[in-house]
Each structure stands twice: as C-alpha cells, then as structure tokens.
Design a protein around this motif. Structure first.
Motif, PDB file in Angstrom:
ATOM      1  N   ASP A  72       7.413   4.710  20.581  1.00  0.00           N
ATOM      2  CA  ASP A  72       6.170   4.688  20.830  1.00  0.00           C
ATOM      3  C   ASP A  72       4.961   5.092  19.836  1.00  0.00           C
ATOM      4  OD1 ASP A  72       6.854   7.374  20.597  1.00  0.00           O
ATOM      5  OD2 ASP A  72       5.965   7.819  22.656  1.00  0.00           O
ATOM      6  N   MET A  73       5.390   5.010  18.468  1.00  0.00           N
ATOM      7  CA  MET A  73       4.551   5.462  17.399  1.00  0.00           C
ATOM      8  C   MET A  73       5.013   4.572  16.166  1.00  0.00           C
ATOM      9  SD  MET A  73       6.220   9.213  16.215  1.00  0.00           S
ATOM     10  CE  MET A  73       5.313   8.929  14.428  1.00  0.00           C
ATOM     11  N   MET A  74       4.015   4.442  15.381  1.00  0.00           N
ATOM     12  CA  MET A  74       4.268   3.704  14.075  1.00  0.00           C
ATOM     13  C   MET A  74       4.195   4.769  12.869  1.00  0.00           C
ATOM     14  SD  MET A  74       2.345   0.171  12.759  1.00  0.00           S
ATOM     15  CE  MET A  74       0.919   1.200  11.953  1.00  0.00           C
ATOM     16  N   GLY A  75       4.910   4.749  11.941  1.00  0.00           N
ATOM     17  CA  GLY A  75       4.631   5.661  10.873  1.00  0.00           C
ATOM     18  C   GLY A  75       5.027   4.964   9.547  1.00  0.00           C
ATOM     19  N   TYR A  76       4.794   5.522   8.500  1.00  0.00           N
ATOM     20  CA  TYR A  76       4.710   5.153   7.192  1.00  0.00           C
ATOM     21  C   TYR A  76       5.487   6.258   6.095  1.00  0.00           C
ATOM     22  CZ  TYR A  76       3.673   3.551   2.430  1.00  0.00           C
ATOM     23  OH  TYR A  76       3.308   3.021   1.192  1.00  0.00           O
ATOM     24  N   TRP A  77       6.677   5.744   5.337  1.00  0.00           N
ATOM     25  CA  TRP A  77       7.143   6.710   4.519  1.00  0.00           C
ATOM     26  C   TRP A  77       6.740   6.127   3.188  1.00  0.00           C
ATOM     27  CZ3 TRP A  77      12.101   6.182   7.817  1.00  0.00           C
ATOM     28  CH2 TRP A  77      11.999   7.231   8.662  1.00  0.00           C
ATOM     29  N   SER A  78       5.973   6.827   2.344  1.00  0.00           N
ATOM     30  CA  SER A  78       5.711   6.312   0.972  1.00  0.00           C
ATOM     31  C   SER A  78       6.522   6.092   0.023  1.00  0.00           C
ATOM     32  CB  SER A  78       4.352   7.335   0.453  1.00  0.00           C
ATOM     33  OG  SER A  78       4.679   8.610   0.330  1.00  0.00           O
ATOM     34  N   LYS A  79       7.512   7.149  -0.168  1.00  0.00           N
ATOM     35  CA  LYS A  79       8.408   7.294  -1.234  1.00  0.00           C
ATOM     36  C   LYS A  79       9.335   5.838  -1.300  1.00  0.00           C
ATOM     37  CE  LYS A  79      11.891   9.709  -3.986  1.00  0.00           C
ATOM     38  NZ  LYS A  79      12.242  11.063  -4.298  1.00  0.00           N
ATOM     39  N   PRO A  80      10.037   5.476   0.044  1.00  0.00           N
ATOM     40  CA  PRO A  80      10.806   4.318   0.304  1.00  0.00           C
ATOM     41  C   PRO A  80       9.856   3.035   0.503  1.00  0.00           C
ATOM     42  CG  PRO A  80      11.103   5.483   2.150  1.00  0.00           C
ATOM     43  CD  PRO A  80      10.206   6.442   1.189  1.00  0.00           C
ATOM     44  N   LYS A  81       8.512   3.478   0.795  1.00  0.00           N
ATOM     45  CA  LYS A  81       7.406   2.268   1.055  1.00  0.00           C
ATOM     46  C   LYS A  81       7.937   1.589   2.348  1.00  0.00           C
ATOM     47  CE  LYS A  81       5.950   1.996  -3.744  1.00  0.00           C
ATOM     48  NZ  LYS A  81       5.712   0.982  -4.783  1.00  0.00           N
ATOM     49  N   ILE A  82       8.092   2.328   3.399  1.00  0.00           N
ATOM     50  CA  ILE A  82       8.734   1.655   4.745  1.00  0.00           C
ATOM     51  C   ILE A  82       7.547   1.946   5.791  1.00  0.00           C
ATOM     52  CG2 ILE A  82      10.485   1.934   6.273  1.00  0.00           C
ATOM     53  CD1 ILE A  82      12.365   2.299   4.310  1.00  0.00           C
ATOM     54  N   ASN A 130      -0.275   2.998   3.038  1.00  0.00           N
ATOM     55  CA  ASN A 130      -0.095   2.909   4.587  1.00  0.00           C
ATOM     56  C   ASN A 130      -1.166   2.028   5.081  1.00  0.00           C
ATOM     57  OD1 ASN A 130       0.235   4.075   7.044  1.00  0.00           O
ATOM     58  ND2 ASN A 130      -0.548   6.155   6.612  1.00  0.00           N
ATOM     59  N   PRO A 131      -0.619   1.094   5.904  1.00  0.00           N
ATOM     60  CA  PRO A 131      -1.588   0.097   6.288  1.00  0.00           C
ATOM     61  C   PRO A 131      -2.531   0.645   7.661  1.00  0.00           C
ATOM     62  CG  PRO A 131       0.893  -0.051   7.329  1.00  0.00           C
ATOM     63  CD  PRO A 131       0.820   0.998   6.349  1.00  0.00           C
ATOM     64  N   PRO A 132      -3.306   0.049   8.249  1.00  0.00           N
ATOM     65  CA  PRO A 132      -4.084   0.327   9.219  1.00  0.00           C
ATOM     66  C   PRO A 132      -3.367   0.632  10.378  1.00  0.00           C
ATOM     67  CG  PRO A 132      -4.584  -1.777   8.592  1.00  0.00           C
ATOM     68  CD  PRO A 132      -3.709  -1.341   7.641  1.00  0.00           C
ATOM     69  N   ALA A 133      -3.999   1.293  11.226  1.00  0.00           N
ATOM     70  CA  ALA A 133      -3.427   1.539  12.608  1.00  0.00           C
ATOM     71  C   ALA A 133      -3.131   0.328  13.471  1.00  0.00           C
ATOM     72  CB  ALA A 133      -4.362   2.578  13.557  1.00  0.00           C
ATOM     73  N   ALA A 134      -2.159   0.079  14.097  1.00  0.00           N
ATOM     74  CA  ALA A 134      -1.843  -0.930  15.038  1.00  0.00           C
ATOM     75  C   ALA A 134      -3.152  -1.468  15.961  1.00  0.00           C
ATOM     76  CB  ALA A 134      -0.684  -0.787  15.517  1.00  0.00           C
ATOM     77  N   LEU A 135      -3.239  -2.496  16.075  1.00  0.00           N
ATOM     78  CA  LEU A 135      -4.470  -2.875  17.279  1.00  0.00           C
ATOM     79  C   LEU A 135      -3.962  -2.643  18.453  1.00  0.00           C
ATOM     80  CD1 LEU A 135      -5.534  -6.419  15.975  1.00  0.00           C
ATOM     81  CD2 LEU A 135      -6.604  -4.349  15.447  1.00  0.00           C
ATOM     82  N   LEU A 136      -2.735  -2.692  18.985  1.00  0.00           N
ATOM     83  CA  LEU A 136      -2.095  -2.240  20.141  1.00  0.00           C
ATOM     84  C   LEU A 136      -1.120  -1.257  19.763  1.00  0.00           C
ATOM     85  CD1 LEU A 136      -1.371  -5.898  21.332  1.00  0.00           C
ATOM     86  CD2 LEU A 136      -3.185  -4.519  22.325  1.00  0.00           C
ATOM     87  N   ALA A 137      -1.125  -0.226  20.674  1.00  0.00           N
ATOM     88  CA  ALA A 137       0.150   1.060  20.659  1.00  0.00           C
ATOM     89  C   ALA A 137       1.243   0.485  20.873  1.00  0.00           C
ATOM     90  CB  ALA A 137      -0.580   1.984  21.454  1.00  0.00           C
ATOM     91  N   PRO A 138       2.402   0.691  20.199  1.00  0.00           N
ATOM     92  CA  PRO A 138       3.619   0.280  20.595  1.00  0.00           C
ATOM     93  C   PRO A 138       4.174   1.268  21.703  1.00  0.00           C
ATOM     94  CG  PRO A 138       3.893   1.860  18.881  1.00  0.00           C
ATOM     95  CD  PRO A 138       2.060   1.650  19.141  1.00  0.00           C
ATOM     96  N   ASN A 139       5.043   0.454  22.488  1.00  0.00           N
ATOM     97  CA  ASN A 139       5.630   1.216  23.664  1.00  0.00           C
ATOM     98  C   ASN A 139       6.771   0.294  24.254  1.00  0.00           C
ATOM     99  OD1 ASN A 139       6.026   2.856  26.062  1.00  0.00           O
ATOM    100  ND2 ASN A 139       4.408   1.675  27.182  1.00  0.00           N
ATOM    101  N   PHE A 140       7.870   0.729  23.514  1.00  0.00           N
ATOM    102  CA  PHE A 140       9.169   0.085  23.900  1.00  0.00           C
ATOM    103  C   PHE A 140      10.248   1.133  24.422  1.00  0.00           C
ATOM    104  CE2 PHE A 140       6.959  -2.430  20.657  1.00  0.00           C
ATOM    105  CZ  PHE A 140       6.844  -3.579  21.242  1.00  0.00           C
ATOM    106  N   VAL A 141      10.943   0.960  25.293  1.00  0.00           N
ATOM    107  CA  VAL A 141      12.241   1.713  25.732  1.00  0.00           C
ATOM    108  C   VAL A 141      13.457   0.833  25.543  1.00  0.00           C
ATOM    109  CG1 VAL A 141      13.244   2.882  27.589  1.00  0.00           C
ATOM    110  CG2 VAL A 141      10.685   2.545  27.717  1.00  0.00           C
TER     111      VAL A 141
END
Length: 179
Positions: A72-82, A130-141
């Motif tokens: 339910d969240m998006m993240g960015y790791w700068s060192k591995p660029k993921i 770091n890309p911009p925030a997602a247009l739609l919030a993620p929500n996957f179970v």
C-alpha cells in the motif's frame, strides 16, 4: 549461481500491479517485467552446492504459516536506484518467518548482510531520481502459501528468476476443542 528465498505472486496480482503501474506512474526505460514480480524474503547471493543442500534440509524441517502482505505504499532507494511497492505495516508473523529463515541460513553457513527486512516488489530499476507520487494510491493484498528458492539468471533477454525449489506454508492444525 545467485539465489534468493522469496514469494511468487499470483498471475492476477502481477497483472493488477502492472496495470496500476501503467496508469499511475510515468513510463520508465528499466521497468521490471510483471513476470519478474516477487517479494524477496532473504537474498542469499552466491552459495555453494553444500550450502544449498544444508539450506534445503533446514527448510524441509521448518514449519511455516501462510502470509499476507498489504502492498500500500511506494518507495525509492537512491543507492540501488530502485522504485518499489511495499507495506506500510508488516504483520508480526512475517517478521517471525524472516527471523526463522535467517536462522536456517546461518546454520547453513550462508553469510548474510545485517539489514532490516522491508518486504517489497521492485517495480523499476535504474531510476536516477525519486519519481513523483503515483496518481493512484497502491492497494494490493498478496497472500502467499509457498516459499520458493529462486535463481537469478541473466541472459540476452535480461534477468529472470526461475523457481528451483518450493516449500508449502501450512496453517497450524488445532486439536478439537480449541478455537
């Protein structure tokens, strides 16, 4: 050969995440193919045949319960660029399983880096900022009932992760009269 322990996602979940990514994020050159979506439990790296044998025997003896991940969240790791999709909250049972897997790895003489466990699905590699925030919030179970040993294989078509061995995760059986 490079290996990791992890959880495969159902085809429907992979397709749903991919559709969300296309709707919610800009296009990326190094987007991870939906077929490669998975949640890593423990990255093993290069291991010997003996370590692999000991690991397999140790996992055969381990009792594991099915797990659930709320991505339910998006993240960015700068060192591995993921750019990744992860969990705001992680169930205690996930951390307990992770701890058990680490112990099996240690008994198998596999040296692991000491880092916090952050269950996630890698969406994009080689993201320079770091890309911009997602247009739609993620929500996957995501529900998983098998632990897999994946091999990381590089080829002309890119990297892919064939499953080399699997272990069932079963709900505990309770005696009659217990709830």
């Amino acid at each position: 050969m490079r290996y990791f322990l992890g959880f495969d996602l159902a085809v429907k979940s992979k397709l749903d995440i991919d559709a969300w990514r296309h709707k919610s994020l800009p296009s990326f050159e190094a987007a991870v193919p939906a077929s490669n979506f998975h949640i890593t439990a423990v990255f093993l790296g290069q291991i010997t045949d003996r370590q692999l044998e000991m690991l397999s025997l140790g996992l055969d003896e381990l009792t594991m319960q099915p797990q659930q991940f709320s991505l339910d969240m998006m993240g960015y790791w700068s060192k591995p660029k993921i750019l990744w999709l992860g969990c705001t909250n992680v169930n205690d049972s996930v951390y307990q399983l992770y701890t058990s897997l680490i112990e099996v790895c240690k008994k198998s003489t596999i040296e692991l880096p000491n880092r916090d466990y952050k269950p996630h699905v890698t969406l994009v590699r080689k993201v320079s900022a770091n890309p911009p925030a997602a247009l739609l919030a993620p929500n996957f179970v995501i529900n998983v009932d098998k632990l897999h040993l994946f091999e990381s294989v590089s080829g002309k078509q890119g990297v892919h992760y064939p499953i080399r061995q699997s272990w069932e995760m079963r709900k505990p059986i309770r005696p009659k009269g217990y709830s």
